[in-house]
Design an enzyme around this catalytic site. Structure first.
Site, mmCIF file in Angstrom:
data_model
loop_
_atom_site.group_PDB
_atom_site.id
_atom_site.type_symbol
_atom_site.label_atom_id
_atom_site.label_comp_id
_atom_site.label_asym_id
_atom_site.label_seq_id
_atom_site.Cartn_x
_atom_site.Cartn_y
_atom_site.Cartn_z
ATOM 1 N N ASP A 206 0.860 -1.188 0.000
ATOM 2 C CA ASP A 206 0.000 0.000 0.000
ATOM 3 C C ASP A 206 0.887 1.227 0.000
ATOM 4 O O ASP A 206 2.118 1.122 -0.114
ATOM 5 C CB ASP A 206 -0.947 -0.027 1.222
ATOM 6 C CG ASP A 206 -2.248 0.712 0.923
ATOM 7 O OD1 ASP A 206 -2.194 1.927 0.672
ATOM 8 O OD2 ASP A 206 -3.316 0.073 0.930
ATOM 9 N N HIS A 269 -2.846 3.602 -4.455
ATOM 10 C CA HIS A 269 -2.246 3.045 -3.232
ATOM 11 C C HIS A 269 -0.853 2.456 -3.489
ATOM 12 O O HIS A 269 -0.467 1.473 -2.854
ATOM 13 C CB HIS A 269 -3.155 1.978 -2.615
ATOM 14 C CG HIS A 269 -4.373 2.564 -1.964
ATOM 15 N ND1 HIS A 269 -4.383 2.973 -0.642
ATOM 16 C CD2 HIS A 269 -5.607 2.814 -2.447
ATOM 17 C CE1 HIS A 269 -5.573 3.450 -0.342
ATOM 18 N NE2 HIS A 269 -6.348 3.376 -1.412
ATOM 19 N N CYS A 282 3.754 8.706 -13.571
ATOM 20 C CA CYS A 282 3.590 9.594 -14.733
ATOM 21 C C CYS A 282 4.665 10.684 -14.689
ATOM 22 O O CYS A 282 5.242 11.058 -15.698
ATOM 23 C CB CYS A 282 2.210 10.242 -14.701
ATOM 24 S SG CYS A 282 0.869 9.081 -14.948
ATOM 25 N N ASP A 334 -8.906 0.443 -5.815
ATOM 26 C CA ASP A 334 -9.706 1.430 -5.073
ATOM 27 C C ASP A 334 -9.037 2.799 -5.079
ATOM 28 O O ASP A 334 -7.825 2.915 -5.238
ATOM 29 C CB ASP A 334 -9.912 0.960 -3.625
ATOM 30 C CG ASP A 334 -8.586 0.721 -2.913
ATOM 31 O OD1 ASP A 334 -7.725 0.060 -3.507
ATOM 32 O OD2 ASP A 334 -8.420 1.211 -1.781
ATOM 33 N N GLU A 335 -9.874 3.815 -4.895
ATOM 34 C CA GLU A 335 -9.456 5.192 -4.601
ATOM 35 C C GLU A 335 -8.326 5.694 -5.513
ATOM 36 O O GLU A 335 -7.260 6.089 -5.045
ATOM 37 C CB GLU A 335 -9.031 5.290 -3.133
ATOM 38 C CG GLU A 335 -10.159 4.937 -2.192
ATOM 39 C CD GLU A 335 -9.787 5.056 -0.717
ATOM 40 O OE1 GLU A 335 -10.611 5.549 0.042
ATOM 41 O OE2 GLU A 335 -8.681 4.648 -0.326
ATOM 42 N N CYS A 344 -0.592 13.484 -18.249
ATOM 43 C CA CYS A 344 0.560 12.661 -18.645
ATOM 44 C C CYS A 344 0.524 12.352 -20.152
ATOM 45 O O CYS A 344 -0.435 11.758 -20.646
ATOM 46 C CB CYS A 344 0.531 11.369 -17.836
ATOM 47 S SG CYS A 344 1.653 10.111 -18.449
ATOM 48 N N CYS A 347 -0.054 8.584 -20.947
ATOM 49 C CA CYS A 347 -1.419 8.109 -20.671
ATOM 50 C C CYS A 347 -2.382 8.660 -21.723
ATOM 51 O O CYS A 347 -3.256 7.946 -22.219
ATOM 52 C CB CYS A 347 -1.881 8.526 -19.276
ATOM 53 S SG CYS A 347 -1.031 7.630 -17.971
ATOM 54 N N LEU A 429 -13.658 -3.548 10.431
ATOM 55 C CA LEU A 429 -13.242 -3.728 11.818
ATOM 56 C C LEU A 429 -12.165 -2.727 12.240
ATOM 57 O O LEU A 429 -11.769 -2.707 13.399
ATOM 58 C CB LEU A 429 -12.766 -5.160 12.047
ATOM 59 C CG LEU A 429 -13.813 -6.247 11.816
ATOM 60 C CD1 LEU A 429 -13.316 -7.597 12.319
ATOM 61 C CD2 LEU A 429 -15.156 -5.927 12.468
ATOM 62 N N ASP A 430 -11.699 -1.871 11.320
ATOM 63 C CA ASP A 430 -10.800 -0.791 11.768
ATOM 64 C C ASP A 430 -11.626 0.377 12.308
ATOM 65 O O ASP A 430 -11.069 1.319 12.882
ATOM 66 C CB ASP A 430 -9.861 -0.312 10.647
ATOM 67 C CG ASP A 430 -10.601 0.193 9.413
ATOM 68 O OD1 ASP A 430 -11.688 -0.351 9.109
ATOM 69 O OD2 ASP A 430 -10.103 1.132 8.761
ATOM 70 N N TRP A 478 -8.077 -2.466 8.165
ATOM 71 C CA TRP A 478 -7.042 -1.563 7.658
ATOM 72 C C TRP A 478 -6.110 -1.203 8.793
ATOM 73 O O TRP A 478 -6.535 -0.953 9.930
ATOM 74 C CB TRP A 478 -7.693 -0.334 7.024
ATOM 75 C CG TRP A 478 -8.534 -0.748 5.858
ATOM 76 C CD1 TRP A 478 -9.893 -0.787 5.794
ATOM 77 C CD2 TRP A 478 -8.058 -1.266 4.611
ATOM 78 N NE1 TRP A 478 -10.293 -1.291 4.576
ATOM 79 C CE2 TRP A 478 -9.187 -1.591 3.828
ATOM 80 C CE3 TRP A 478 -6.785 -1.489 4.073
ATOM 81 C CZ2 TRP A 478 -9.080 -2.129 2.541
ATOM 82 C CZ3 TRP A 478 -6.684 -2.011 2.787
ATOM 83 C CH2 TRP A 478 -7.817 -2.324 2.041
ATOM 84 N N GLU A 480 -3.794 1.301 9.472
ATOM 85 C CA GLU A 480 -3.161 2.598 9.801
ATOM 86 C C GLU A 480 -2.984 2.783 11.312
ATOM 87 O O GLU A 480 -1.997 3.340 11.760
ATOM 88 C CB GLU A 480 -3.992 3.767 9.257
ATOM 89 C CG GLU A 480 -4.000 3.919 7.751
ATOM 90 C CD GLU A 480 -5.169 3.227 7.101
ATOM 91 O OE1 GLU A 480 -5.588 2.169 7.618
ATOM 92 O OE2 GLU A 480 -5.668 3.722 6.079
HETATM 93 C C1 TNX Z 1 -10.180 2.950 2.355
HETATM 94 S S1 TNX Z 1 -11.453 0.348 1.868
HETATM 95 C C2 TNX Z 1 -9.253 2.065 1.838
HETATM 96 C C3 TNX Z 1 -8.047 1.737 2.625
HETATM 97 C C4 TNX Z 1 -7.984 2.548 3.899
HETATM 98 C C5 TNX Z 1 -9.368 2.543 4.523
HETATM 99 C C6 TNX Z 1 -9.449 3.148 5.889
HETATM 100 C C7 TNX Z 1 -10.455 0.412 0.665
HETATM 101 C C8 TNX Z 1 -10.653 -0.496 -0.451
HETATM 102 N N1 TNX Z 1 -9.472 1.331 0.708
HETATM 103 O O1 TNX Z 1 -6.897 1.933 1.860
HETATM 104 O O2 TNX Z 1 -7.057 1.977 4.739
HETATM 105 O O3 TNX Z 1 -10.239 3.237 3.657
HETATM 106 O O4 TNX Z 1 -10.633 2.751 6.517
#
Ligand code: TNX
Length: 541
Positions: A206, A269, A282, A334-335, A344, A347, A429-430, A478, A480
């Site tokens: 990550d 990530h 990029c 994700d994200e 870029c 791209c 669960l975080d 997660w 963190e």
């Molecule tokens: C979102 S859930 C993320 C994680 C973070 C989390 C914190 C997901 C697919 N991605 O990278 O750690 O939120 O809750």
């Protein structure tokens, strides 16, 4: 329980608290059967089986002499009844109490089992070693359910027929944010297997850490496995797994019917990857540094227009395939912050060449390419679901964003995808267990109490036929704010008990009131194993 065995002060405090709760709530009635997850059929007879022998013989018919089963059973019988186990190559025919283990191919579910304790015989049947393993876990909890067993040496006769509701029952670990040593991962596996989870989703990379050693890309671990202190820990974090470490974990898990599904999250990530190998960005930046901040921004993704990335990613998949024999492979998704792709040249040239309208479609392009590579290594891809993308047909998406269940379920059904349900509002669960329990966490973290977790139905009320594409359930942890194994267990239990029942037990056999009553003995079991957990103080009100 002997107090002297509980040497840690905190543990003693928890025990006193738990006993107090027991007294206040009159939780455990004399014959309460405390099995979590609740079996799908259990019939307790009104007749006792009395263990008046010093040894019990065990035989295996149709199975090898399974050493882990023998070891676990021996320790269970020693602990609960003070009886030791002797191996017999054929079943005992005398009137003595004996354990017979039999292969029964008519048990269709490979994780299913039948356990009967009747007429001097403990008979455990399964068609597969997975079912045997689960039968032993159930037997342990069944014996534990009789509070005076150590003194009275007797249990009620019983017949249990059991098989899981869902075939995919996962917990996720995130060693990329805080490294988790091999010995701690093993402890985590021990316990999850006892509660009949069968998949460990291992989030190996990550923004804050890269945990997979790859000899041809040494900077990944030389640079990517170390980071500065975060606001939650205050010390330098480092660590990675060698190939041998991971193979050891795979074997350890597989003996306990747990498959390890690795994840290398792309194209977002990947901050540590780009720190170690800036050429995959990029806009290469050699000053990048991995750190956890209070609200870290979404980092730059890898450059999709760089053809060299694909051979690098193939090397990753090849390495993972050499270590992890399981079929499933999670590739994240994700994200993703697409701002860099918009600026870029590589791209944008790819976008024109592929006739794509939006920058986001570059992700669909990436996933199609990665899927071709994965199929070469016989891997079945899993993605974190983000709306608006085209995922390769028939693959698995993980529902994770809170309050998006309906749309993700509709998407998966209409597009013939497999679906894993890990919605934030039930499975994260975080998240804090109560409003007053937000230590070490960023301010935005929501509250996810035990009862809410218990209410989760992974099929959302759909019939078995209409929910066939829902293959199971996953909890995310997660990392963190999870700085060590004690914190990890604290955040996991007892909420994972609730999710184990959501994954294993049909809705008609589940009840919050009964679950609450079963909790007490299970928490005591954790204490005896030295496992930290959060006492469910709300239930004492
Ligand atoms: C979102 S859930 C993320 C994680 C973070 C989390 C914190 C997901 C697919 N991605 O990278 O750690 O939120 O809750």
């Amino acid at each position: 329980m002997e107090l002297k065995r509980l040497n840690n002060k905190n543990t003693k405090r928890k025990l006193v608290f738990s006993l107090l709760l027991l007294y206040m709530c009159n939780w455990v009635s004399a014959q309460m059967i405390n099995i979590i997850p609740e079996p799908n059929s259990i019939k307790v007879e009104n007749k006792w089986m009395i263990f008046n022998q010093e040894t019990i013989s065990i035989s295996f018919q149709g199975f090898q002499k399974e050493s882990l089963i023998l070891k676990q059973l021996d320790s269970i019988l020693q602990k609960q009844l003070g009886i030791s186990l002797t191996y017999n190559s054929t079943p005992t025919t005398t009137n003595e109490i004996a354990i017979n283990i039999e292969k029964d191919k008519s048990i269709k579910n490979k994780e299913g089992y039948s356990l009967s304790i009747i007429d001097h015989k403990i008979l455990l049947k399964a068609s597969n070693t997975a079912g045997l393993f689960y039968g032993i876990q159930t037997l342990e909890q069944y014996l534990m359910s009789f509070p005076n067993i150590r003194k009275e040496k007797k249990v009620k006769e019983v017949q249990i027929e059991d098989a899981p509701r869902f075939g995919y029952r996962a917990l996720m670990l995130d060693p990329a944010r805080h490294f988790i040593p091999v010995k701690d991962v093993k402890r985590y596996i021990d316990l999850m297997a006892h509660y009949k989870f069968n998949t460990l989703h291992f989030h190996l990379a990550d923004d804050h850490g890269w945990c997979l050693e790859m000899k041809d890309y040494p900077r990944l671990t030389e640079i990517g496995s170390k980071r500065d202190a975060s606001p939650h820990d205050g010390f330098l974090i480092s660590g990675f797994y060698t190939k041998e470490d991971l193979k050891e974990l795979v074997n350890y898990a597989s003996l306990r019917n747990v498959e390890i599904m690795p994840e290398i999250d792309i194209p977002g990530h990947g901050h540590t990857l780009l720190t170690a190998y800036p050429e995959f960005a990029c806009f290469p930046d050699t000053t990048l540094k991995a750190e956890i901040t209070e609200d870290y921004p979404h980092t730059a993704p890898i450059c999709i227009g760089n053809p060299k990335f694909y051979s690098f990613y193939e090397d990753i998949i090849k390495t993972l395939a050499e270590i992890f024999p399981g079929h499933k492979l999670h590739v994240g998704g994700d994200e993703v912050n697409t701002e860099h792709w918009a600026k870029c040249p590589k791209c944008q040239a790819l976008k024109t060449k592929e006739n794509l309208k939006e920058d986001e479609e570059l992700m669909d392009y990436l996933f199609a390419k990665v899927n071709v590579i994965a199929e070469k290594y016989n891997k079945d891809l899993v993605f974190w679901y983000e709306g608006g993308h085209k995922y390769p047909k028939g693959k698995t998406v993980t529902l994770w964003r809170s309050n998006t269940s309906k749309q993700v379920i509709d998407y998966a059904r209409e597009n013939h995808m497999k679906l894993v349900c890990a919605p934030g509002e039930y499975c994260y669960l975080d998240y804090a267990q109560s409003a007053t329990d937000k230590h070490y966490m960023p301010k935005w973290i929501p509250v996810l109490p035990l009862q809410k977790v218990y209410e989760f139905d992974p099929a959302y009320g759909l019939s078995k036929k209409d929910s066939k594409f829902i293959i199971g359930i996953e909890t995310t942890m997660w990392g963190e704010s999870i700085k060590d194994i004690d914190r990890l267990f604290y955040m996991t239990y007892p909420r994972a008990f609730a999710l184990s029942e959501a994954a294993w037990t049909k809705m008609k056999h589940r009840s919050w009131n009964i679950f609450k009553q079963k909790l007490q003995l299970q928490l005591q079991y954790l204490l005896e194993r030295g496992v930290n957990y959060r006492p469910p103080i709300e239930l004492a009100k």
